[in-house]
Enzyme design. Structure first.
Site, PDB file in Angstrom:
ATOM      1  N   SER A  10       0.845  -1.196   0.000  1.00  0.00           N
ATOM      2  CA  SER A  10       0.000   0.000   0.000  1.00  0.00           C
ATOM      3  C   SER A  10       0.875   1.238   0.000  1.00  0.00           C
ATOM      4  O   SER A  10       1.701   1.426   0.910  1.00  0.00           O
ATOM      5  CB  SER A  10      -0.881   0.019   1.249  1.00  0.00           C
ATOM      6  OG  SER A  10      -1.382   1.332   1.430  1.00  0.00           O
ATOM      7  N   HIS A  35      -1.522  -1.382  -4.063  1.00  0.00           N
ATOM      8  CA  HIS A  35      -2.753  -1.108  -3.304  1.00  0.00           C
ATOM      9  C   HIS A  35      -2.828   0.397  -3.048  1.00  0.00           C
ATOM     10  O   HIS A  35      -1.884   1.004  -2.535  1.00  0.00           O
ATOM     11  CB  HIS A  35      -2.705  -1.890  -1.986  1.00  0.00           C
ATOM     12  CG  HIS A  35      -3.953  -1.800  -1.166  1.00  0.00           C
ATOM     13  ND1 HIS A  35      -5.068  -2.568  -1.409  1.00  0.00           N
ATOM     14  CD2 HIS A  35      -4.258  -1.030  -0.091  1.00  0.00           C
ATOM     15  CE1 HIS A  35      -6.010  -2.289  -0.513  1.00  0.00           C
ATOM     16  NE2 HIS A  35      -5.538  -1.351   0.302  1.00  0.00           N
ATOM     17  N   ASP A  37      -4.997   3.398  -1.261  1.00  0.00           N
ATOM     18  CA  ASP A  37      -5.993   3.677  -0.225  1.00  0.00           C
ATOM     19  C   ASP A  37      -6.572   5.078  -0.403  1.00  0.00           C
ATOM     20  O   ASP A  37      -5.902   6.072  -0.137  1.00  0.00           O
ATOM     21  CB  ASP A  37      -5.343   3.561   1.156  1.00  0.00           C
ATOM     22  CG  ASP A  37      -5.063   2.119   1.506  1.00  0.00           C
ATOM     23  OD1 ASP A  37      -6.005   1.306   1.470  1.00  0.00           O
ATOM     24  OD2 ASP A  37      -3.897   1.792   1.801  1.00  0.00           O
ATOM     25  N   MET A  39      -9.198   7.835   0.786  1.00  0.00           N
ATOM     26  CA  MET A  39      -9.978   8.202   1.985  1.00  0.00           C
ATOM     27  C   MET A  39     -10.567   9.595   1.812  1.00  0.00           C
ATOM     28  O   MET A  39      -9.916  10.483   1.246  1.00  0.00           O
ATOM     29  CB  MET A  39      -9.066   8.186   3.212  1.00  0.00           C
ATOM     30  CG  MET A  39      -8.318   6.873   3.396  1.00  0.00           C
ATOM     31  SD  MET A  39      -7.403   6.851   4.928  1.00  0.00           S
ATOM     32  CE  MET A  39      -6.436   5.347   4.713  1.00  0.00           C
ATOM     33  N   HIS A  68      -8.682   0.797  -3.107  1.00  0.00           N
ATOM     34  CA  HIS A  68      -9.503   0.539  -1.919  1.00  0.00           C
ATOM     35  C   HIS A  68     -10.189   1.850  -1.543  1.00  0.00           C
ATOM     36  O   HIS A  68      -9.547   2.770  -1.024  1.00  0.00           O
ATOM     37  CB  HIS A  68      -8.569   0.039  -0.798  1.00  0.00           C
ATOM     38  CG  HIS A  68      -9.252  -0.215   0.509  1.00  0.00           C
ATOM     39  ND1 HIS A  68      -8.550  -0.473   1.666  1.00  0.00           N
ATOM     40  CD2 HIS A  68     -10.556  -0.265   0.850  1.00  0.00           C
ATOM     41  CE1 HIS A  68      -9.404  -0.666   2.658  1.00  0.00           C
ATOM     42  NE2 HIS A  68     -10.623  -0.538   2.196  1.00  0.00           N
ATOM     43  N   MET A  70     -12.253   4.028   0.670  1.00  0.00           N
ATOM     44  CA  MET A  70     -12.800   4.223   2.023  1.00  0.00           C
ATOM     45  C   MET A  70     -13.518   5.572   1.996  1.00  0.00           C
ATOM     46  O   MET A  70     -13.090   6.553   2.611  1.00  0.00           O
ATOM     47  CB  MET A  70     -11.663   4.190   3.045  1.00  0.00           C
ATOM     48  CG  MET A  70     -11.153   2.770   3.270  1.00  0.00           C
ATOM     49  SD  MET A  70      -9.525   2.723   4.022  1.00  0.00           S
ATOM     50  CE  MET A  70      -8.520   2.913   2.558  1.00  0.00           C
ATOM     51  N   MET A 139     -10.963  -6.070   6.638  1.00  0.00           N
ATOM     52  CA  MET A 139     -10.104  -5.143   7.376  1.00  0.00           C
ATOM     53  C   MET A 139      -9.649  -5.827   8.666  1.00  0.00           C
ATOM     54  O   MET A 139     -10.482  -6.345   9.419  1.00  0.00           O
ATOM     55  CB  MET A 139     -10.862  -3.864   7.732  1.00  0.00           C
ATOM     56  CG  MET A 139     -11.172  -2.933   6.575  1.00  0.00           C
ATOM     57  SD  MET A 139      -9.765  -2.426   5.554  1.00  0.00           S
ATOM     58  CE  MET A 139      -8.605  -1.780   6.757  1.00  0.00           C
ATOM     59  N   ASP A 177      -6.194  -6.638   5.150  1.00  0.00           N
ATOM     60  CA  ASP A 177      -5.600  -5.302   5.106  1.00  0.00           C
ATOM     61  C   ASP A 177      -5.501  -4.725   6.520  1.00  0.00           C
ATOM     62  O   ASP A 177      -6.522  -4.487   7.173  1.00  0.00           O
ATOM     63  CB  ASP A 177      -6.504  -4.436   4.218  1.00  0.00           C
ATOM     64  CG  ASP A 177      -5.922  -3.062   3.932  1.00  0.00           C
ATOM     65  OD1 ASP A 177      -4.825  -2.766   4.427  1.00  0.00           O
ATOM     66  OD2 ASP A 177      -6.586  -2.297   3.205  1.00  0.00           O
TER      67      ASP A 177
HETATM   68  C1  DX5 Z   1      -5.800   1.333   6.278  1.00  0.00           C
HETATM   69  C2  DX5 Z   1      -5.519   0.993   4.838  1.00  0.00           C
HETATM   70  C3  DX5 Z   1      -4.395   0.053   4.676  1.00  0.00           C
HETATM   71  C4  DX5 Z   1      -3.061   0.536   5.193  1.00  0.00           C
HETATM   72  C5  DX5 Z   1      -2.379  -0.660   5.765  1.00  0.00           C
HETATM   73  O1  DX5 Z   1      -7.030   1.928   6.397  1.00  0.00           O
HETATM   74  O2  DX5 Z   1      -6.649   0.410   4.213  1.00  0.00           O
HETATM   75  O3  DX5 Z   1      -4.265  -0.402   3.330  1.00  0.00           O
HETATM   76  O4  DX5 Z   1      -2.252   1.116   4.226  1.00  0.00           O
HETATM   77  O5  DX5 Z   1      -1.235  -0.242   6.403  1.00  0.00           O
HETATM   78  P1  DX5 Z   1      -0.412  -1.199   7.365  1.00  0.00           P
HETATM   79  O6  DX5 Z   1       0.016  -2.391   6.539  1.00  0.00           O
HETATM   80  O7  DX5 Z   1       0.722  -0.348   7.806  1.00  0.00           O
HETATM   81  O8  DX5 Z   1      -1.333  -1.604   8.466  1.00  0.00           O
HETATM   82 ZN    ZN Z   2      -6.332  -0.578   2.142  1.00  0.00          ZN
END
Ligand code: DX5
Ligand code: ZN
Length: 222
Positions: A10, A35, A37, A39, A68, A70, A139, A177
């Site tokens: 990620s 990946h 993320d 948000m 992903h 969110m 998650m 994740d």
């Molecule tokens: C968190 C994200 C993850 C995050 C994971 O909300 O969806 O993808 O990057 O990070 P680590 O591997 O550091 O927990």
């Molecule tokens: Zn993620």
């Protein structure tokens, strides 16, 4: 059933001042997917990036872009993320009312369709959605931030979902994740995960090639 692991670093934990070279490291480490993320500051208490950043780094690697979302009302953004380079899009079950419709929309757009469940969301009802999913993202932390510790109570949930998928024989990948690292990867794979997202463990590693090689050597079923 024989399974092998995929690793999806990620970029949330990458150095944003040099995203291009950070993304290129993912391919040279022999990992499988990028990946991303996304948000919105509403669905999760953090903000990251959107389609312009994704399209800016798309040319840096041939690896699949695993987006992903969110965010609230994710379906309003599918087209823009697809255009920016998303090959796979996962939205949260908690963020929508009509999950089956949105999974189908993604497949019609030729994007792999994923649904994600927060730690407290149960698997009830998911059996009705599995035929429309290419991946289910569980998650293993509360979404919003990298670098958190894996919530151990989610490990049996991974096994339970593995059992459901194997029973129904749908080719759905289980992605996990949050808090995955070299120490727990094999245990999480053995619980039933196919795709391990790794943010801080990957980007904080001084030897990403050995990290990926080590996990791929141990995470394999015979
Ligand atoms: C968190 C994200 C993850 C995050 C994971 O909300 O969806 O993808 O990057 O990070 P680590 O591997 O550091 O927990
Ligand atoms: Zn993620």
């Amino acid at each position: 059933m024989k399974r092998t692991v995929k690793i999806a670093p990620s970029i949330l934990s990458a150095d944003f001042s040099m995203l291009g070279s950070e993304v290129r490291k993912i391919l040279s480490s022999n990992a499988d997917w990028v990946h991303l993320d996304v948000m919105d500051g509403h669905f999760v208490p953090n903000l990251t990036f959107g389609p312009p950043v994704i399209s800016a780094i798309k040319s840096q690697t041939p690896l699949p872009f695993d987006v992903h979302l969110m965010i609230e009302r994710p379906e309003e953004w599918f087209e823009k993320f697809k255009t920016s380079g998303a090959d796979r899009i996962t939205f949260h079950l908690e963020a929508v009312r009509h999950a089956q419709r949105h999974l189908t929309q993604l497949r019609e757009m030729k994007v792999a369709a994923g649904i994600s469940l927060n730690p407290q969301t149960g698997l009830d009802g998911l059996e009705y959605l599995l035929p429309f999913c290419d991946q289910v993202l569980l998650m293993t932390v509360n979404p919003g931030f990298g670098g958190q510790s894996l919530i151990e109570t989610i490990v049996p949930k991974i096994s339970k979902l593995r059992g459901m998928i194997d029973l129904m024989k749908f080719p759905v990948l289980i992605e996990v994740d949050g808090g995955i690292d070299a120490n727990n990867a094999q245990r999480i794979f053995n619980a039933g995960a196919d795709v391990l997202v790794m943010g801080s463990a990957f980007f904080n590693s001084k030897d990403q090639i050995s990290l990926v090689k080590g996990i791929k050597t141990t995470c394999i079923t015979l």
